[in-house]
Design an enzyme around this catalytic site. Structure first.
Site: not given
Ligand code: TIU
Length: 227
Positions: A26, A131, A164
């Site tokens: 991500d 995802k 994530c």
């Molecule tokens: N990719 C991921 O970690 N999504 C989140 O929403 N992370 C946060 O720390 N909010």
């Protein structure tokens, strides 16, 4: 087969590179650039940007080795049909997934903010997995891809450490993969949660996996050339 011995906590880990993938979680504008989902949640997104340089070095080494490289993107279909109501309605209207931000609709596939930042953009031929959840195995082909490629170990980088990345490490462990998270290639909006998430992963003899860093990976790779 090329095997590396990588320094890590709670113990060094030996990895057969043919059975090891690098998974980059991500690294999207929505998390790393002002105006995206991370900022909508009230976070300082600049805290994540220290991951970029070490991750670039790790990506370069992994590409040179011919390792399997997988990038993930968190996001949803434009009609939000893959977004559970619990994830959708948790925040105030106007700051929700699907609402309009400066980089397009927040966490929606195809919008500018959903894209991976240029500095660590996937190269042609690298796998990109979209995802809908935090854990990269949930509702994706990741498990099938890893099985087909005979992957047993995952080197984990990306954002965020405690959300994530951690969710993916924990899921990977349950599915029988060794997960090694690179602490300088992951970051959190909270330094305290970053440290806590890594502490949980490596506790109790490595209850969820290993914690290492980019220098340890690069050193173990360099040792292949200079045994
Ligand atoms: N990719 C991921 O970690 N999504 C989140 O929403 N992370 C946060 O720390 N909010």
């Amino acid at each position: 087969m090329q095997k590396i011995l990588m320094q890590a906590e709670p113990a060094p880990v030996e990895l057969d590179l043919a059975e090891t993938a690098l998974i980059v979680i991500d690294m999207q504008k929505d998390f790393l650039v002002p105006g995206g989902f991370g900022a909508f949640l009230g976070n300082d997104v600049t805290l994540l940007q220290r991951t970029i340089a070490p991750l670039q070095a790790v990506l370069a080494a992994a590409r040179a080795l011919g390792m399997l490289i997988i990038h993930t993107r968190e996001g949803h279909l434009p009609d939000l049909s893959d977004c559970p109501p619990t994830k959708l309605t948790r925040w105030a209207p106007g700051t929700r997934i699907g609402d309009l931000g400066p980089m397009g609709r927040i966490l929606i596939r195809g919008e500018e903010g959903h894209g991976i930042i240029d500095e660590v953009a996937p190269l042609a031929g690298e796998i990109v997995i979209d995802k809908p959840g935090k854990n990269a195995f949930y509702a994706t082909d990741l498990g099938q891809i890893l099985h087909e490629k005979s992957i047993k170990n995952l080197i984990v980088a990306g954002v965020t450490t405690d959300v994530c990345c951690s969710a993916t490490v924990i899921a990977a462990n349950d599915q029988g993969y060794n997960a090694i998270i690179l602490q300088d290639c992951v970051a959190s909006y909270s330094p305290e949660r970053h440290t806590a998430a890594l502490a949980v992963i490596k506790a109790q003899g490595g209850i969820f996996g290993w914690v290492s860093d980019s220098q340890s990976f690069l050193a173990s790779v360099a040792a292949l050339a200079n045994p």
